[in-house]
Each structure stands twice: as structure tokens, then as C-alpha cells.
Design an enzyme around this catalytic site. Structure first.
Site, mmCIF file in Angstrom:
data_model
loop_
_atom_site.group_PDB
_atom_site.id
_atom_site.type_symbol
_atom_site.label_atom_id
_atom_site.label_comp_id
_atom_site.label_asym_id
_atom_site.label_seq_id
_atom_site.Cartn_x
_atom_site.Cartn_y
_atom_site.Cartn_z
ATOM 1 N N ASP A 11 64.121 77.614 80.429
ATOM 2 C CA ASP A 11 64.776 77.316 81.701
ATOM 3 C C ASP A 11 65.137 78.656 82.335
ATOM 4 O OD1 ASP A 11 64.651 74.554 81.394
ATOM 5 O OD2 ASP A 11 66.553 74.476 80.328
ATOM 6 N N ASP A 130 63.974 63.425 84.926
ATOM 7 C CA ASP A 130 65.323 63.660 84.419
ATOM 8 C C ASP A 130 66.100 62.363 84.593
ATOM 9 O OD1 ASP A 130 64.651 66.302 83.972
ATOM 10 O OD2 ASP A 130 65.437 66.995 85.892
#
Length: 253
Positions: A11, A130
Site C-alpha cells: 500500500d 472493499d
């Protein structure tokens, strides 16, 4: 039996690898190029690179960083974050990515999946979802987990598969960064109807969690960040543990 994959996730924020809990409280986890090379050398099957603030900041993924990482590794490499059209997908694939991960853009414009799959092939298109449990259903969030779309995650996953996505990157926002295990119920429900590979993401804390995601959740791959970034679990050690659990994996080092 098809080998299950171990996938470290990078990330990226401001050019650095970061990791938080439930998509918040980000802390620095190192240089992404150095981490990518280490994971490639340690036997990771693939890498995922997510520029997690690109969409919120309304900018493109960091192309130069993608190029640097591609030069250091020899395993498949998926890139996501801030991708909004087929031109940007082409640019990333040309920079060295093997696949692209699409999330916010395909919620806003689902036809992008069809266009991208037709132009580049479904094998290059990963639909990232998500999902957060709200009351009795999982809901899709976008913009780095900051925006509730109101979409039912299971229905959305069916749609992206029908539109031509070649793989699902399924992140449980409730479990993300907690190290308490993957959302097995979510994985089970998704794998009841999907015919394309599902990557489990969000919650890895132990080797057993990864085994459970595969054996109980029927995941095709396990993605993790913290346990690898902070060297809590080695990739080779994890693969050996999966083998002991009679799970087929690619070569260990």
C-alpha cells in the site's frame, strides 16, 4: 490441484509503503522498491501495488515507481490506484505491470470493465472490492474505503465477473490490519458463485489464518501486508506450513 498463491501487498502513500488498521492510522512500513525485491527473492508468487490515495487525491498512479519496481522483480505484478480509463491501463502495462486492479473507477463506470477486458484480456483485469458489513449485508466502499456506495458486495462481484473481470481482490474492511483472521463467511459466500479466482485480503495475522482462508473460505490466493512487511512471518515458512496442511503451493525457497 492448482497451486495457491501467496501475495504481499504494497500500500503506497507519498512514495512509501504504509499499513493501517481498518484503512486508518497509517504507519510507515518501508521503501516499496526494496520490499518488492525482497519479496520476489523470498519466493512470493505475485505482488500487488496499491497507490491508496491516488483516487482521493484525483491523480494517476505513480508510474515512475511502477517502472522501478518492475525492474527489480521477476514475478507477476498487479498495480491499482487512480486508474480511470483504458489509456491509463495501457500506460501501466507498458511500464511493467502484468495486471491492473480497478476499484472506484469501475463502480462509477462499470463499462470500463468490459472495455478493458476486450482491449487487454480478462487475465489483466482484477476487480478490487472493499467490503464492509453493515447490518446483515456486505457493502462496497470506494475511494480508499472512505465512501459508502450502498452497493451490495455480492451482487457487485457477480456483475464484475459477468462484465469480464479475470480475478477478484476481495478485502474485508472489518478485518483489514486487525491480524484476527480473514472474513471466512464473506469468502465462502463469494466462492459459492464465482468461477474466477478470488484473492483473500484483510486480517492475516497467523499462518493458520491463511490456511483457513484457503481451506474454509476456498480462496485461490492469500494477500497480506503487515505480517510480511514487519517480518512476523516469512513467505517461505508460510508456504511450508501450507504444504504441511496439504495445500498445493509453488516452489518454496
Amino acid at each position: 490441484m492448482i497451486a495457491k498463491r501467496i501475495i504481499p501487498c504494497l500500500d503506497i502513500k507519498d512514495g512509501r509503503t504504509v499499513k493501517g488498521i481498518n484503512f486508518e492510522g497509517l504507519r510507515d512500513a518501508g521503501d516499496p522498491v526494496e520490499l518488492a525485491k525482497r519479496y520476489s527473492d523470498e519466493g512470493a508468487d505475485e505482488l500487488v501495488f496499491l497507490d491508496i490515495t491516488a483516487t482521493k487525491e484525483k491523480r494517476k498512479t505513480l508510474i515512475d515507481l511502477v517502472k522501478k519496481i518492475a525492474l527489480e522483480i521477476d514475478i507477476p505484478f498487479t498495480v491499482g490506484g487512480g486508474i480511470g480509463n483504458t489509456e491509463q491501463i495501457a500506460e501501466l502495462l507498458h511500464a511493467g505491470a502484468d495486471k491492473v486492479s480497478l476499484n472506484s473507477a469501475i463502480v462509477r463506470n462499470p463499462d470500463l470493465i468490459n472495455e478493458a477486458a476486450k482491449q487487454f484480456g480478462s487475465q489483466c483485469i482484477v476487480a478490487a472490492v472493499d467490503a464492509k458489513r453493515i447490518k446483515d449485508e456486505w457493502i462496497v466502499f470506494i475511494s480508499g474505503g472512505s465512501k459508502n456506495t450502498g452497493k451490495n458486495a455480492l451482487k457487485w462481484i457477480k456483475e464484475v465477473e459477468e462484465r469480464g473481470a479475470g480475478e477478484i481482490l476481495l478485502t474485508s474492511m472489518d478485518q483489514d490490519g486487525t491480524k484476527e483472521g480473514f472474513d471466512i463467511e464473506l469468502l465462502q459466500q463469494v466462492n459459492e458463485f464465482t468461477t474466477i479466482p478470488v484473492i483473500a485480503s484483510g486480517g492475516a495475522g497467523t499462518k493458520q489464518h491463511c490456511i483457513d482462508a484457503i481451506k474454509k473460505g476456498h480462496a485461490d490466493a492469500v494477500l497480506a501486508a503487515s505480517i510480511f512487511h514487519f517480518q512476523e512471518i516469512g513467505i517461505s515458512d508460510l508456504k511450508k506450513e501450507l504444504q504441511r496442511a496439504n495445500i498445493s503451493v509453488r516452489n518454496t525457497i
